[in-house]
Design an enzyme around this catalytic site. Sequence first.
Site, PDB file in Angstrom:
ATOM      1  NE  ARG A 126       5.513   5.067  -6.606  1.00  0.00           N
ATOM      2  CZ  ARG A 126       4.231   4.937  -6.265  1.00  0.00           C
ATOM      3  NH1 ARG A 126       3.426   5.986  -6.287  1.00  0.00           N
ATOM      4  NH2 ARG A 126       3.746   3.767  -5.930  1.00  0.00           N
ATOM      5  CE  LYS A 186       4.739   2.657  -2.250  1.00  0.00           C
ATOM      6  NZ  LYS A 186       3.817   3.627  -1.661  1.00  0.00           N
ATOM      7  CD  GLU A 199       2.303  11.531   1.178  1.00  0.00           C
ATOM      8  OE1 GLU A 199       1.561  10.657   0.684  1.00  0.00           O
ATOM      9  OE2 GLU A 199       3.507  11.614   0.904  1.00  0.00           O
TER      10      GLU A 199
END
Length: 340
Positions: free
Chosen positions: A82, A184, A220
């Site tokens: 990620r 992220k 989210e």
Amino acid sequence: MEKQNLDWANIGFGYRKTHASYVSYYKDGKWDDGAMTADNTVTLSEAACVFHYAQCCFEGIKAYTTEDGRIVMFRPDQNAKRMKDTCERLMMPVFPEERFLEAITRTVRENADFVPPYGSGASLYIRPFMIGSGPVLGVSPAEEYLFRVLVTPVGPYYKGGMKPIRVVVSDYDRAAPHGTGNVKAGLNYAMSMYPGQLAHAEGYSECLYLDPATRTKIEEAGGANFIAVTKSGKLITPKSDSILPSITRRSVLQIAKDVLGIEVEETDLYIDQLDEIAEAGLCGTAAVISPIGSVDYHGKRHVFYSETEVGPVIKKLYETLVGIQNGKLPAPEGWIYQVL
Ligand SMILES: *Cc1c(COP(=O)(O)O)cnc(C)c1O
């Protein structure tokens, strides 16, 4: 090895200096060999890209002690992957996945006495991060970067048992359509601080964001993905390219399907569809799963299973995943990565 003498149950979630962090510098188009350092400070040019144009990203992983005394991490290869995706999106140089695993392993090993003992509920939080450290003035990616791994012990997420939380739907967005919501990037967190603070001031634990394009679908929370159990018993989670792909969520979905035999689906979940939901939760590394008791939307409260009790499916999913993490239940191949 003698453990640190800490009150593990009460250390909370805050930064505490440990023995050493891993550091590697990127210069002239390549990463150096990397090393451990006891210095927990970083000195940078005032023109470092991170300060002006937010070239900054991170990961979050936990190391913990299993019942048989091993120190392990949960699916860190997924974090390595990620971070690679994040770096590519932010025009930052990828820190090779194999080296990422070596770096975090080494940092945990050198701070092994800070890994809380089994049964304490506490863990060692691992925070790999990268910043554009080279000076810039015109808008462009930095030419130099810093990759570091810090670790710090954190207390149990649930003290006195798991309790449903209250959340509110935010009128702000945390990410733009086709923006950086799916990586992220530190900047996503800067974006969600103001709405998060408003929610906290009104007594909510978290705010829930809707899809930024139409504001009709649940996406989210600021740092955790949304999952729901429908009244027909299906586990659903929103499908969108502005949601951060949570490793916890991915794991919960796989367990639901393969271990518990629950039908799972990634689909749109409209905010006016809440009557079809029996149970809901937020998932991420920190809490694993936080059950959602109720959600407020434009002044109207929707209670899921209960505001005080955890629903049976969310509870089962939580216990199964934590059981796998702790080595009490068999783990799918490659999920548990041994450090020591
Ligand atoms: C890190 C993060 C999560 C949780 O991901 P995990 O891999 O499960 O820890 C969820 N949402 C956002 C926005 C995040 O940054």
